[in-house]
Write a protein that holds these residues in place. Structure first.
Motif, PDB file in Angstrom:
ATOM      1  N   ARG A 197     -23.045  -8.033   4.191  1.00  0.00           N
ATOM      2  CA  ARG A 197     -23.006  -7.773   2.745  1.00  0.00           C
ATOM      3  C   ARG A 197     -22.471  -6.386   2.407  1.00  0.00           C
ATOM      4  O   ARG A 197     -23.108  -5.605   1.679  1.00  0.00           O
ATOM      5  CB  ARG A 197     -24.404  -7.922   2.118  1.00  0.00           C
ATOM      6  N   ILE A 198     -21.315  -6.081   2.940  1.00  0.00           N
ATOM      7  CA  ILE A 198     -20.696  -4.788   2.632  1.00  0.00           C
ATOM      8  C   ILE A 198     -20.244  -4.746   1.181  1.00  0.00           C
ATOM      9  O   ILE A 198     -20.134  -5.801   0.531  1.00  0.00           O
ATOM     10  CB  ILE A 198     -19.496  -4.485   3.571  1.00  0.00           C
ATOM     11  N   LEU A 199     -19.937  -3.520   0.709  1.00  0.00           N
ATOM     12  CA  LEU A 199     -19.521  -3.383  -0.690  1.00  0.00           C
ATOM     13  C   LEU A 199     -18.212  -4.126  -0.949  1.00  0.00           C
ATOM     14  O   LEU A 199     -18.117  -4.929  -1.867  1.00  0.00           O
ATOM     15  CB  LEU A 199     -19.343  -1.895  -1.049  1.00  0.00           C
ATOM     16  N   MET A 200     -17.175  -3.836  -0.118  1.00  0.00           N
ATOM     17  CA  MET A 200     -15.924  -4.585  -0.327  1.00  0.00           C
ATOM     18  C   MET A 200     -14.963  -4.499   0.849  1.00  0.00           C
ATOM     19  O   MET A 200     -15.001  -3.554   1.636  1.00  0.00           O
ATOM     20  CB  MET A 200     -15.214  -4.168  -1.622  1.00  0.00           C
ATOM     21  N   PHE A 201     -14.143  -5.527   0.922  1.00  0.00           N
ATOM     22  CA  PHE A 201     -13.038  -5.556   1.882  1.00  0.00           C
ATOM     23  C   PHE A 201     -11.828  -4.935   1.189  1.00  0.00           C
ATOM     24  O   PHE A 201     -11.496  -5.340   0.061  1.00  0.00           O
ATOM     25  CB  PHE A 201     -12.669  -7.003   2.232  1.00  0.00           C
ATOM     26  N   ASN A 202     -11.176  -4.011   1.844  1.00  0.00           N
ATOM     27  CA  ASN A 202      -9.894  -3.519   1.341  1.00  0.00           C
ATOM     28  C   ASN A 202      -8.821  -4.337   2.044  1.00  0.00           C
ATOM     29  O   ASN A 202      -8.488  -4.102   3.197  1.00  0.00           O
ATOM     30  CB  ASN A 202      -9.766  -2.015   1.592  1.00  0.00           C
ATOM     31  N   VAL A 203      -8.317  -5.320   1.331  1.00  0.00           N
ATOM     32  CA  VAL A 203      -7.472  -6.359   1.923  1.00  0.00           C
ATOM     33  C   VAL A 203      -6.024  -5.886   1.994  1.00  0.00           C
ATOM     34  O   VAL A 203      -5.494  -5.343   1.018  1.00  0.00           O
ATOM     35  CB  VAL A 203      -7.577  -7.649   1.076  1.00  0.00           C
ATOM     36  N   GLU A 204      -5.402  -6.117   3.143  1.00  0.00           N
ATOM     37  CA  GLU A 204      -4.088  -5.505   3.368  1.00  0.00           C
ATOM     38  C   GLU A 204      -2.912  -6.493   3.337  1.00  0.00           C
ATOM     39  O   GLU A 204      -1.768  -6.087   3.479  1.00  0.00           O
ATOM     40  CB  GLU A 204      -4.106  -4.753   4.703  1.00  0.00           C
ATOM     41  N   SER A 205      -3.182  -7.797   3.203  1.00  0.00           N
ATOM     42  CA  SER A 205      -2.072  -8.757   3.129  1.00  0.00           C
ATOM     43  C   SER A 205      -2.544 -10.065   2.500  1.00  0.00           C
ATOM     44  O   SER A 205      -3.762 -10.325   2.430  1.00  0.00           O
ATOM     45  CB  SER A 205      -1.515  -9.054   4.527  1.00  0.00           C
TER      46      SER A 205
ATOM     47  N   ALA B 233       1.433   9.233   7.862  1.00  0.00           N
ATOM     48  CA  ALA B 233       1.770   8.826   6.490  1.00  0.00           C
ATOM     49  C   ALA B 233       1.553   7.320   6.432  1.00  0.00           C
ATOM     50  O   ALA B 233       1.983   6.586   7.311  1.00  0.00           O
ATOM     51  CB  ALA B 233       3.222   9.158   6.175  1.00  0.00           C
ATOM     52  N   THR B 234       0.867   6.858   5.389  1.00  0.00           N
ATOM     53  CA  THR B 234       0.536   5.428   5.345  1.00  0.00           C
ATOM     54  C   THR B 234       0.957   4.759   4.048  1.00  0.00           C
ATOM     55  O   THR B 234       0.895   3.546   3.942  1.00  0.00           O
ATOM     56  CB  THR B 234      -0.984   5.219   5.522  1.00  0.00           C
ATOM     57  N   GLY B 235       1.354   5.562   3.054  1.00  0.00           N
ATOM     58  CA  GLY B 235       1.597   4.984   1.729  1.00  0.00           C
ATOM     59  C   GLY B 235       3.068   4.843   1.388  1.00  0.00           C
ATOM     60  O   GLY B 235       3.447   4.854   0.218  1.00  0.00           O
ATOM     61  N   LEU B 236       3.923   4.715   2.396  1.00  0.00           N
ATOM     62  CA  LEU B 236       5.350   4.516   2.135  1.00  0.00           C
ATOM     63  C   LEU B 236       5.701   3.058   2.394  1.00  0.00           C
ATOM     64  O   LEU B 236       5.049   2.386   3.197  1.00  0.00           O
ATOM     65  CB  LEU B 236       6.172   5.414   3.067  1.00  0.00           C
ATOM     66  N   LYS B 237       6.762   2.595   1.751  1.00  0.00           N
ATOM     67  CA  LYS B 237       7.168   1.195   1.890  1.00  0.00           C
ATOM     68  C   LYS B 237       7.342   0.793   3.350  1.00  0.00           C
ATOM     69  O   LYS B 237       7.039  -0.314   3.754  1.00  0.00           O
ATOM     70  CB  LYS B 237       8.479   0.976   1.152  1.00  0.00           C
ATOM     71  N   LYS B 238       7.881   1.735   4.159  1.00  0.00           N
ATOM     72  CA  LYS B 238       8.163   1.380   5.551  1.00  0.00           C
ATOM     73  C   LYS B 238       6.893   1.324   6.412  1.00  0.00           C
ATOM     74  O   LYS B 238       6.954   0.907   7.561  1.00  0.00           O
ATOM     75  CB  LYS B 238       9.168   2.365   6.142  1.00  0.00           C
ATOM     76  N   ASN B 239       5.742   1.739   5.895  1.00  0.00           N
ATOM     77  CA  ASN B 239       4.503   1.699   6.675  1.00  0.00           C
ATOM     78  C   ASN B 239       3.867   0.311   6.611  1.00  0.00           C
ATOM     79  O   ASN B 239       4.074  -0.424   5.648  1.00  0.00           O
ATOM     80  CB  ASN B 239       3.511   2.752   6.161  1.00  0.00           C
ATOM     81  N   LYS B 240       3.094  -0.004   7.634  1.00  0.00           N
ATOM     82  CA  LYS B 240       2.537  -1.361   7.737  1.00  0.00           C
ATOM     83  C   LYS B 240       1.361  -1.629   6.795  1.00  0.00           C
ATOM     84  O   LYS B 240       0.852  -2.742   6.727  1.00  0.00           O
ATOM     85  CB  LYS B 240       2.085  -1.617   9.183  1.00  0.00           C
ATOM     86  N   PHE B 241       0.927  -0.586   6.086  1.00  0.00           N
ATOM     87  CA  PHE B 241      -0.334  -0.694   5.357  1.00  0.00           C
ATOM     88  C   PHE B 241      -0.186  -1.266   3.955  1.00  0.00           C
ATOM     89  O   PHE B 241       0.791  -0.988   3.261  1.00  0.00           O
ATOM     90  CB  PHE B 241      -1.000   0.681   5.268  1.00  0.00           C
ATOM     91  N   GLY B 242      -1.173  -2.044   3.555  1.00  0.00           N
ATOM     92  CA  GLY B 242      -1.299  -2.462   2.168  1.00  0.00           C
ATOM     93  C   GLY B 242      -0.236  -3.432   1.682  1.00  0.00           C
ATOM     94  O   GLY B 242       0.618  -3.914   2.422  1.00  0.00           O
ATOM     95  N   ILE B 243      -0.316  -3.686   0.392  1.00  0.00           N
ATOM     96  CA  ILE B 243       0.586  -4.619  -0.293  1.00  0.00           C
ATOM     97  C   ILE B 243       1.460  -3.773  -1.221  1.00  0.00           C
ATOM     98  O   ILE B 243       0.925  -2.932  -1.962  1.00  0.00           O
ATOM     99  CB  ILE B 243      -0.258  -5.636  -1.100  1.00  0.00           C
ATOM    100  N   PRO B 244       2.786  -3.965  -1.198  1.00  0.00           N
ATOM    101  CA  PRO B 244       3.640  -3.145  -2.071  1.00  0.00           C
ATOM    102  C   PRO B 244       3.135  -3.218  -3.512  1.00  0.00           C
ATOM    103  O   PRO B 244       2.835  -4.317  -4.006  1.00  0.00           O
ATOM    104  CB  PRO B 244       5.018  -3.803  -1.944  1.00  0.00           C
ATOM    105  N   ILE B 245       3.041  -2.077  -4.155  1.00  0.00           N
ATOM    106  CA  ILE B 245       2.375  -2.045  -5.467  1.00  0.00           C
ATOM    107  C   ILE B 245       3.055  -2.970  -6.477  1.00  0.00           C
ATOM    108  O   ILE B 245       2.391  -3.584  -7.312  1.00  0.00           O
ATOM    109  CB  ILE B 245       2.235  -0.591  -5.995  1.00  0.00           C
TER     110      ILE B 245
END
Ligand code: LLP
Length: 417
Positions: free
Chosen positions: A118-126, A163-175
């Protein structure tokens, strides 16, 4: 700020001479200052006092149970990126409702564990991960609380590897695609949208990348609101830099001063995920000089700590200040400070101007509290070092030094050999 200071030419950790700790516990040795850690944590709490917020310490920077307990005792939460980190956070008594879980490769077992906890939230990456979390929540008959980790394409101006917040990085969903994914999440039966997450990188030494990224995220929040999607948690990640050499990074209060006004009128709980800025300068690595090797082309200081103990210099060319425990008037040398590992990349400093170090003396590698022990390994079958915490005059082992038996624990020789 930190409490590793010289008194009458001798380096102290708070009220304790570092040499005494090195002699008591052996080297290589990680030493943490309780008071420094607490001050750094409270600096966040106080800076963001005016808005609802949770400081979720990024476990990847340091996972020692005592460090985590200190955070838990002072109201902190956790940012985890694996089932192992979740386990550690819970064991240290960090409340599950203050735990957020990021990472691009969460496995089925890890997702189930987090749902069960029961964690607060998942930070979903894809998108794939979103559907998998929803499916698993369905089989467990629970609702999965989620935020989408968006990639705002902002340059944090830091080392390419962190660096994790650039388009070329594997992280997250493009805004610019985030809205589509939020709509997808809205239609999933076992998923509950509660937040937005972003993290743009680490060792950031300016406020402006945080501001630029937040601006983009707030635009997304408005677009979501227009579609009837309300988010209650705004997770802005970690990343504030520290002074390793001569950097002059902003403090949590500087960050707060710029970011809080941007949140005016928004009914959100802010989540921060600092790691390095809490623990980095609260820890040092103490090592002993084993040998001096002078060659015509190079001077090597060979110490008993290597890249397996602190891999940041080898991996990122990172600078860590190195100083003797005894400050005396001496000649200056220019040397490579190297470890015992059989790799040419095994160094803690290259071509460094240092006071002429002597065989047998102890040195302190500064700013080693973050991504030091947590990234250490047993390469070359070197048992991992011990960790000690100091508070005022008190000191205690918080992780014992490994033995050779730890090296072979879990190994099995099958009958067919
Ligand atoms: N949140 C997320 C989602 C992260 O990926 C990170 C770090 C943090 C928070 C914490 O960032 P901090 O406040 O510590 O900058 N091993 C590298 C650093 C890698 C950072 C990875 N992510 C180093 O030694 O510099």
């Amino acid at each position: 700020m930190h409490l590793f200071t010289y008194r009458n030419g001798e380096l102290y950790a708070e009220e304790v001479p570092v040499k005494k700790l090195a002699e008591t516990y052996g080297t290589p040795l990680y030493i943490y200052s309780y008071t420094t850690l607490l001050k750094h944590f409270l600096a966040y709490r106080d800076a963001f006092d005016r808005v609802p917020h949770i400081v979720c310490f990024a476990l990847k920077a340091n996972t020692n149970a005592s460090v985590l307990r200190l955070i838990a005792n002072n109201g902190g939460g956790a940012d985890v990126v694996s089932g192992g980190e979740l386990f550690r956070a819970l064991r240290a008594k960090i409340p599950s409702k203050k735990i957020v879980y990021a990472g691009v490769g969460k496995t089925e077992g890890e997702i189930r564990y987090a749902l069960k906890s029961r964690i607060l939230m998942f930070n979903v990456e894809s998108g794939d991960e979103l559907i998998e979390i929803d499916r698993l929540a369905g089989t467990m008959k629970v609702k999965a609380p989620i935020a989408l980790r968006v990639n705002p394409d902002v340059d944090p101006g830091t080392h390419a590897y962190i660096a994790t917040g650039l388009k070329k990085n594997k992280f997250g969903i493009p805004i610019e695609e985030a809205l589509e994914y939020y709509k997808l999440a809205q239609n999933l039966k076992n998923t509950k949208i509660i937040g937005i997450h972003k993290h743009i990188g680490s060792q950031i030494t300016k406020v402006s990348p945080f501001v630029d990224a937040l601006k983009k995220v707030l635009l997304l929040m408005d677009a979501l609101q227009g579609r009837g999607i309300q988010v209650r948690y705004l997770d802005i990640g970690g990343g504030l830099g520290i002074t390793y050499k001569d950097e002059d990074p902003p403090l949590p209060q500087d960050l707060a001063k710029s970011l809080i006004p941007m949140l005016k009128g928004r009914n959100v709980t802010l989540i921060l995920e600092p790691g390095r800025s809490i623990v980095g300068n609260a820890g040092i690595l103490v090592s002993q000089v084993l040998y001096l090797k002078k060659r015509a082309e190079k001077y090597f200081v060979i110490i008993d700590a290597g890249m397996n103990d602190l891999m940041r210099p080898s991996l990122y060319g990172a600078y860590h200040h190195i100083q003797p425990l005894e400050k005396t008037v001496r000649k200056t040398i220019c040397a490579d400070v190297v470890g015992p590992i059989c790799e040419s990349g095994d160094f803690l400093a290259k071509d460094r101007e240092l006071p002429a170090l002597k065989r047998g003396e102890f040195i302190a590698v500064m700013s080693a509290g973050a991504y030091g022990y947590s990234m250490s390994s047993r390469y070359n079958s070197r048992p991992r070092s011990a960790e000690v915490m100091v508070k005022g005059k008190e000191h205690s082992l918080i992780r014992r030094r490994e033995t050779c038996y730890d090296l072979i624990r879990g190994e099995h020789i099958p009958d067919f050999i």
